[in-house]
Write an enzyme that holds these catalytic residues in place. Structure first.
Site, PDB file in Angstrom:
ATOM      1  N   LYS A 100       6.490  -6.078   5.817  1.00  8.33           N
ATOM      2  CA  LYS A 100       6.132  -5.673   7.178  1.00  8.33           C
ATOM      3  C   LYS A 100       5.533  -6.874   7.883  1.00  8.33           C
ATOM      4  CE  LYS A 100       2.361  -3.032   8.243  1.00  8.33           C
ATOM      5  NZ  LYS A 100       1.588  -3.951   9.114  1.00  8.33           N
ATOM      6  N   GLU A 134       3.991  -8.183  12.015  1.00 15.00           N
ATOM      7  CA  GLU A 134       3.523  -7.697  13.318  1.00 15.00           C
ATOM      8  C   GLU A 134       4.192  -8.447  14.461  1.00 15.00           C
ATOM      9  OE1 GLU A 134      -0.772  -7.880  13.444  1.00 15.00           O
ATOM     10  OE2 GLU A 134      -0.983  -6.691  11.609  1.00 15.00           O
ATOM     11  N   ASP A 174       2.796  -6.216   3.220  1.00 13.93           N
ATOM     12  CA  ASP A 174       2.458  -6.809   4.512  1.00 13.93           C
ATOM     13  C   ASP A 174       2.515  -8.324   4.411  1.00 13.93           C
ATOM     14  OD1 ASP A 174       1.862  -5.900   7.032  1.00 13.93           O
ATOM     15  OD2 ASP A 174      -0.111  -5.118   6.488  1.00 13.93           O
ATOM     16  N   ASP A 182      -2.322  -5.488   4.798  1.00 13.12           N
ATOM     17  CA  ASP A 182      -3.324  -6.563   4.816  1.00 13.12           C
ATOM     18  C   ASP A 182      -4.683  -5.993   5.231  1.00 13.12           C
ATOM     19  OD1 ASP A 182      -2.799  -6.209   7.499  1.00 13.12           O
ATOM     20  OD2 ASP A 182      -2.440  -8.320   7.948  1.00 13.12           O
ATOM     21  N   SER A 183      -4.727  -4.682   5.510  1.00 12.85           N
ATOM     22  CA  SER A 183      -6.005  -3.986   5.675  1.00 12.85           C
ATOM     23  C   SER A 183      -6.865  -4.180   4.431  1.00 12.85           C
ATOM     24  CB  SER A 183      -5.781  -2.498   5.943  1.00 12.85           C
ATOM     25  OG  SER A 183      -4.894  -1.940   4.993  1.00 12.85           O
ATOM     26  N   GLU A 226       1.083   1.527  16.183  1.00  9.88           N
ATOM     27  CA  GLU A 226      -0.358   1.698  15.923  1.00  9.88           C
ATOM     28  C   GLU A 226      -1.143   1.837  17.219  1.00  9.88           C
ATOM     29  OE1 GLU A 226      -2.172  -0.893  13.043  1.00  9.88           O
ATOM     30  OE2 GLU A 226      -4.186  -0.184  13.543  1.00  9.88           O
TER      31      GLU A 226
HETATM   32  O1  KIV Z   1      -2.560  -3.270   6.958  1.00  9.77           O
HETATM   33  C1  KIV Z   1      -2.369  -2.053   7.106  1.00  9.77           C
HETATM   34  O2  KIV Z   1      -2.874  -1.204   6.367  1.00  9.77           O
HETATM   35  C2  KIV Z   1      -1.491  -1.635   8.193  1.00  9.77           C
HETATM   36  C3  KIV Z   1      -1.468  -0.188   8.551  1.00  9.77           C
HETATM   37  C4  KIV Z   1      -2.670   0.170   9.285  1.00  9.77           C
HETATM   38  C5  KIV Z   1      -0.225   0.173   9.272  1.00  9.77           C
HETATM   39  O3  KIV Z   1      -0.880  -2.450   8.802  1.00  9.77           O
END
Ligand code: KIV
Length: 277
Positions: free
Chosen positions: A117, A119, A88, A49-50, A186
């Site tokens: 993924k 959090e 994500d 989600d970056s 992280e």
């Molecule tokens: O969103 C993302 O790119 C991430 C990584 C930094 C692990 O969660």
């Protein structure tokens, strides 16, 4: 192209830990980048989600929607052949209720993700258990969890005090217990990441967490010099594509403005001939 190579599966990653072979992960948000990373032999691609920050221009990951993640997961999955694709789950797509989390994770898998993924630790343990129970593999993420940026008071290192370190370690135990197949660590101190990596049976994937992790992940736009707003101090720049693009674009602009492109009677390239142009 790595098309012939055997696709990477979840058990391969756990196996890597057992054999002491490091796991390499990078983020991608579109099919072209996924194809390139796959060709290079990346083990796993994270549709992070970056993308909210490096692709969509937001200041945090919080505005990223499930629809955006679905869209980009589809694209990455179209480009990746061998790499395991992890999608994500964006903010609020898994925190409201377990049924909603199941529906949203399921959508990401239907669009080509091999795993999701999310959090957090204890707060998401029930969601992780349920997803794993119904066959959706989950990658955990602790330490600096960008979706909690306001609670954390900024994008900061986590686990420097002994209380915070103990908390992060406990969160990873909970995730393993809940059935996560691996966990992203992280921005935590190297020694804390070392303790976790030693203790857990599942692989740890570090970002700003030092060399002891079982694998590493970087945001590709940071690693390749494409995102110039901010670069975390732990990032290694493997290329300077931002400046390469600016230079190439300037050359193109100058060629167009000065009548050098297109050249009269210029021979078609092999690629154009193939496309029948
Ligand atoms: O969103 C993302 O790119 C991430 C990584 C930094 C692990 O969660």
């Amino acid at each position: 192209m790595n098309k012939q190579a055997k696709p990477i599966r979840i058990p391969d990653l756990v196996d890597r830990k057992k054999r002491g072979q490091k796991i390499a992960m990078l983020t991608a948000y579109d099919a072209t980048m996924a194809r390139l990373l796959d060709r290079a032999g990346i083990d796993t691609i994270l549709v992070g989600d970056s993308l909210g920050m490096v692709v969509l221009g937001y200041e945090t990951t919080l505005p990223v929607t499930l629809d955006a993640m679905v869209h980009h997961t589809r694209a990455v999955s179209n480009g990746a052949r061998r790499a395991l694709v992890i999608a994500d789950m964006p903010f609020l797509s898994y925190q409201v209720s377990i049924p909603e989390a199941v529906r949203n994770a399921g959508r990401l898998i239907q669009e080509g993700g091999d795993a999701v993924k999310l959090e957090g630790g204890r707060a998401v343990a029930d969601v992780v258990s349920r997803l794993v129970e119904i066959g959706i593999p989950v990658l955990g993420h602790v330490g600096l969890t960008p979706q909690s940026v306001h609670q954390l008071g900024g994008f900061r290192r986590v686990g420097k005090s002994s209380d915070e370190a103990a908390h992060v370690i406990e969160e990873t135990r909970i995730l393993q217990q809940a059935g996560a197949f691996a966990v992203v660590l992280e921005s935590i101190p190297d020694e804390v990441a070392g303790v976790i990596t030693e203790e857990l049976a599942i692989p740890t994937i570090g970002i700003g967490a030092g060399p002891h992790c079982d694998g590493q992940v970087l945001v590709s736009y940071d690693a390749f010099g494409l995102y110039e707003e901010f670069t975390p101090p732990f990032v290694k720049r493997y290329a300077d594509l931002g400046n390469t693009i600016v230079k190439a674009a300037s050359e193109y602009i100058s060629d167009v403005q000065n009548g050098r492109f297109p050249a009269a009677g210029r021979a078609r390239t092999a690629a154009a001939r193939e496309r029948g142009q």
